[in-house]
Design an enzyme around this catalytic site. Structure first.
Site, mmCIF file in Angstrom:
data_model
loop_
_atom_site.group_PDB
_atom_site.id
_atom_site.type_symbol
_atom_site.label_atom_id
_atom_site.label_comp_id
_atom_site.label_asym_id
_atom_site.label_seq_id
_atom_site.Cartn_x
_atom_site.Cartn_y
_atom_site.Cartn_z
ATOM 1 N N CYS A 56 0.837 -1.207 0.000
ATOM 2 C CA CYS A 56 0.000 0.000 0.000
ATOM 3 C C CYS A 56 0.871 1.256 0.000
ATOM 4 C CB CYS A 56 -0.910 -0.042 1.220
ATOM 5 S SG CYS A 56 -1.813 1.476 1.550
ATOM 6 N N CYS A 59 0.356 3.646 2.924
ATOM 7 C CA CYS A 59 0.902 3.050 4.157
ATOM 8 C C CYS A 59 2.405 3.286 4.226
ATOM 9 C CB CYS A 59 0.621 1.545 4.199
ATOM 10 S SG CYS A 59 -1.117 1.098 4.232
#
Length: 136
Positions: A56, A59
């Site tokens: 991600c 993230c």
């Protein structure tokens, strides 16, 4: 600001998010999670749990922010959980997207933030830190 929806089947150790240099505990299994939650409760500390994924982008962007927050806030316990590595644990918390940050006191959720929103994460941390200091 952003978040990732769904799960990616790619599992590549080269994508692991780096939390080195901080005070972030990488959770590897349910027992490790339970232990850290229990220790924090005994010490009267608030837990900040980051549910993220190695693939991600948002993230990965938040990892250095989270690491720095862990250094600046030693009165909190910072945990990170890879939603793909610990699917059972993650699903029990109903993660709508990654990253999702939970704030826990005595193992119970007191706040939550969904998405890579650095200003909002910092605001929530400041508010909880002030609340923590007032209660001491």
């Amino acid at each position: 600001m952003g978040n990732c929806l769904g799960r990616n089947s790619t599992s590549n150790s080269d994508l692991r998010t780096d939390f080195s240099g901080g005070n972030v505990h990488v959770i590897l299994n349910r027992e490790n999670w339970d232990q850290k939650i229990s220790e924090a409760a005994k010490e009267g500390k608030i837990v900040v749990a980051n549910f993220s994924a190695s693939w991600c982008g948002p993230c990965r962007m938040m990892a250095p922010v989270y690491t720095q927050l862990s250094l600046n806030n030693p009165h909190f316990v910072f945990l990170t959980v890879d939603v793909d590595d610990l699917m059972d644990l993650s699903s029990s918390w109903n993660i709508p997207a990654t990253p999702t940050f939970f704030f826990l006191k005595d193992g119970q959720q007191i706040d939550k933030l969904v998405g890579a929103n650095k200003p909002e994460l910092e605001r929530k941390m400041l508010a909880l830190a002030e609340s923590f200091e007032r209660s001491m």
